[in-house]
Design a protein around this motif. Structure first.
Motif, mmCIF file in Angstrom:
data_model
loop_
_atom_site.group_PDB
_atom_site.id
_atom_site.type_symbol
_atom_site.label_atom_id
_atom_site.label_comp_id
_atom_site.label_asym_id
_atom_site.label_seq_id
_atom_site.Cartn_x
_atom_site.Cartn_y
_atom_site.Cartn_z
ATOM 1 N N HIS A 176 46.846 50.576 34.859
ATOM 2 C CA HIS A 176 46.685 49.826 36.104
ATOM 3 C C HIS A 176 46.964 48.341 35.924
ATOM 4 O O HIS A 176 46.715 47.547 36.840
ATOM 5 C CB HIS A 176 45.261 50.004 36.651
ATOM 6 N N LEU A 177 47.465 47.951 34.747
ATOM 7 C CA LEU A 177 47.671 46.547 34.467
ATOM 8 C C LEU A 177 48.642 45.901 35.448
ATOM 9 O O LEU A 177 48.509 44.739 35.817
ATOM 10 C CB LEU A 177 48.186 46.376 33.033
ATOM 11 N N VAL A 178 49.623 46.671 35.888
ATOM 12 C CA VAL A 178 50.620 46.150 36.816
ATOM 13 C C VAL A 178 49.983 45.755 38.158
ATOM 14 O O VAL A 178 50.543 44.961 38.921
ATOM 15 C CB VAL A 178 51.736 47.197 37.050
ATOM 16 N N LEU A 179 48.802 46.301 38.456
ATOM 17 C CA LEU A 179 48.130 45.999 39.727
ATOM 18 C C LEU A 179 47.106 44.873 39.594
ATOM 19 O O LEU A 179 46.484 44.486 40.577
ATOM 20 C CB LEU A 179 47.394 47.254 40.231
ATOM 21 N N ALA A 180 46.929 44.352 38.371
ATOM 22 C CA ALA A 180 45.857 43.388 38.126
ATOM 23 C C ALA A 180 45.995 42.139 38.990
ATOM 24 O O ALA A 180 44.994 41.641 39.529
ATOM 25 C CB ALA A 180 45.820 43.014 36.652
ATOM 26 N N HIS A 181 47.211 41.630 39.150
ATOM 27 C CA HIS A 181 47.355 40.391 39.916
ATOM 28 C C HIS A 181 47.067 40.623 41.396
ATOM 29 O O HIS A 181 46.635 39.718 42.095
ATOM 30 C CB HIS A 181 48.739 39.792 39.720
ATOM 31 N N HIS A 182 47.256 41.847 41.896
ATOM 32 C CA HIS A 182 46.903 42.139 43.281
ATOM 33 C C HIS A 182 45.391 42.181 43.438
ATOM 34 O O HIS A 182 44.852 41.706 44.445
ATOM 35 C CB HIS A 182 47.499 43.494 43.700
ATOM 36 N N ALA A 183 44.691 42.762 42.467
ATOM 37 C CA ALA A 183 43.236 42.807 42.527
ATOM 38 C C ALA A 183 42.643 41.416 42.459
ATOM 39 O O ALA A 183 41.693 41.089 43.166
ATOM 40 C CB ALA A 183 42.695 43.664 41.384
ATOM 41 N N ALA A 184 43.229 40.548 41.613
ATOM 42 C CA ALA A 184 42.724 39.175 41.512
ATOM 43 C C ALA A 184 42.931 38.423 42.807
ATOM 44 O O ALA A 184 42.091 37.630 43.240
ATOM 45 C CB ALA A 184 43.424 38.457 40.352
ATOM 46 N N ALA A 185 44.072 38.679 43.475
ATOM 47 C CA ALA A 185 44.340 37.997 44.751
ATOM 48 C C ALA A 185 43.356 38.448 45.803
ATOM 49 O O ALA A 185 42.953 37.680 46.661
ATOM 50 C CB ALA A 185 45.773 38.273 45.187
#
Length: 367
Positions: free
Chosen positions: A358-367
Motif C-alpha cells: 500500500h506504499l503507493v497510496l501513502a501520499h494520498h492517506a497523508a493528504a
C-alpha cells in the motif's frame, strides 16, 4: 446398451444364477445414499432455521424492504391513534380553555404529523440505488429525523410561550372533570404509541423512529402533568394550569436534547462500539483470517453496512483469498444485527524484506 448401471459394471451370470443378491446389495447401497442425502438436507435446513440469514443480493433487498414496510406500518398506525387522541383533546380545549391541555394537544398533533416526513423517508428508502445515489436513498430517514427534532423544538417554544402568557394573565379553567378525562386519554394513547414506535424502531435499526417514540412517551407524561394541573384548578389555584404548561415545556426540552443527540450521532455515522467488537470477534474466528485491519460500520437509514480489510496468507491463491473473504462476510451477516452488506478486502501477510503493497497510496492517506 450401456455397460454400466448406477456406477456398477455389468457382468454375466451363469444360467440359473439368481440376481436377487445383487439387487439386494444395489437397493441397500442406494437406500444408504438416499438416507445420507436426506440427513444432510435436514441438517442444512435446521442450521438455517436456527440461524436465519440471507446471502443472495435479492434476499438482502427483500429483508431491507420488509424492515421499511414495518416502519411505514408503525407510522400509519401510530398516526391514526395519535390523531384520534389529539382530536378528542382539541374538543376539550375549546370548551375548557386549559393552556396545559392545549400544550398537550399541540404535542400530540405534532407527534402525529411527524409520521408524514418519516413515512416519506421510508418510501424513498425502498427505491433502488442509482448511478447518482449509489448507496440508495436511506439517508432520507436521517433527514426526517432532523425534521422531527425541529418539530419538537417548535412544540416546546409554542407551549412555553402560551404558558408564560397565561401565567401573566391567569384565567379560570372550565369543565375540569372533562379536562382530567382528556389527560388520561392523552397518556394512554401516547404511551401505547411510544412503546410501539420504540420497539419497531429498535428492531429495524431506525434512529428516527426511536426518536419519534421517545417524543410520544414524553407527551404521555405531559398528559399526566395536565391531570395534576386540573387537580390544582379544582382546588381553586389558577396558576396550576400555566405552571404545568411550563413543566411540559421543560420536559419537551429534555426530549429535544436526547432526540437531537441520537439523530446527530446517526448523521455523523456514529456506531455503537459494541457492534464493532462483535464484528471483530466474528472475523477473527473465520479460518484463514490472520488479522483484522481496518473495520468500518455505518448506518444508511436503518440499514447497516460494513467495510473491512483482512490479513490472509500471502501465498494463498486469489480463489482461496476470495473464499476466505466470502466466509468473513458470511460470519458478519450472522453476528452483526441489522447488517445488510459488507465489502471485504483481503491483504497478504507481509513477507520478510517485502515492501508494503500500500506504499503507493501513502501520499494520498497523508493528504
Amino acid at each position: 446398451m450401456s455397460t454400466e448401471h448406477h456406477g456398477h459394471a455389468h457382468h454375466q451370470h451363469e444360467p440359473g444364477q439368481s440376481h436377487s443378491h445383487d439387487r439386494r446389495e444395489h437397493h441397500h447401497s442406494h437406500d444408504q445414499r438416499a438416507h445420507r442425502s436426506r440427513l444432510s438436507r435436514l441438517r442444512h435446513r435446521l442450521r438455517h432455521l436456527l440461524t436465519p440469514h440471507s446471502h443472495e443480493a435479492a434476499d438482502k433487498v427483500d429483508a431491507a424492504l420488509e424492515s421499511s414496510a414495518r416502519g411505514i406500518r408503525a407510522l400509519w398506525i401510530s398516526l391514526a391513534v395519535l390523531g384520534v387522541t389529539a382530536a378528542a383533546q382539541a374538543g376539550v380545549v375549546v370548551i375548557s380553555g386549559s393552556v396545559a391541555l392545549l400544550g398537550d394537544t399541540v404535542h400530540n398533533a405534532a407527534d402525529a404529523l411527524t409520521a408524514v416526513p418519516l413515512g416519506i423517508a421510508f418510501v424513498l428508502g425502498r427505491r433502488a440505488a442509482t448511478r447518482r445515489f449509489t448507496y440508495g436513498y436511506g439517508r432520507a430517514e436521517d433527514l426526517a429525523g432532523l425534521v422531527i427534532v425541529l418539530t419538537i423544538a417548535a412544540s416546546a417554544v409554542f407551549t412555553g410561550w402560551t404558558a408564560i402568557d397565561r401565567l401573566l394573565d391567569p384565567r379560570p379553567v372550565d369543565h375540569i372533570p372533562v379536562v382530567a378525562a382528556a389527560a388520561v386519554i392523552g397518556f394512554a394513547g401516547n404511551e401505547w404509541v411510544a412503546r410501539y414506535r420504540i420497539r419497531v424502531g429498535r428492531e429495524i435499526g431506525s434512529a428516527a423512529l426511536v426518536a419519534d417514540g421517545l417524543h410520544a412517551r414524553t407527551d404521555g407524561f405531559t398528559s399526566l402533568a395536565v391531570l395534576l394541573g386540573a387537580g390544582g384548578a379544582a382546588l381553586g389555584w389558577q396558576l396550576a394550569d400555566p405552571i404545568v404548561g411550563l413543566a411540559i415545556t421543560a420536559a419537551l426540552l429534555l426530549v429535544l436534547r436526547d432526540a437531537a443527540r441520537e439523530v446527530f450521532r446517526r448523521v455523523m455515522d456514529a456506531i455503537d462500539p459494541a457492534l464493532v467488537d462483535t464484528a471483530e470477534r466474528a472475523l477473527r474466528e473465520v479460518p484463514g483470517v490472520q488479522d483484522v485491519g481496518e473495520l468500518r460500520l455505518r448506518w444508511i437509514g436503518h440499514r447497516l453496512r460494513a467495510e473491512v480489510a483482512l490479513v490472509v496468507d500471502g501465498e494463498a491463491s486469489v480463489r482461496h483469498a476470495h473464499r476466505i473473504a466470502v466466509e468473513a462476510e458470511h460470519a458478519l451477516l450472522h453476528a452483526v444485527p441489522g447488517l445488510t452488506a459488507a465489502l471485504v478486502h483481503a491483504d497478504p501477510s507481509p513477507a520478510p524484506g517485502e515492501t508494503d503493497p500500500h506504499l503507493v497510496l501513502a501520499h494520498h492517506a497523508a493528504a
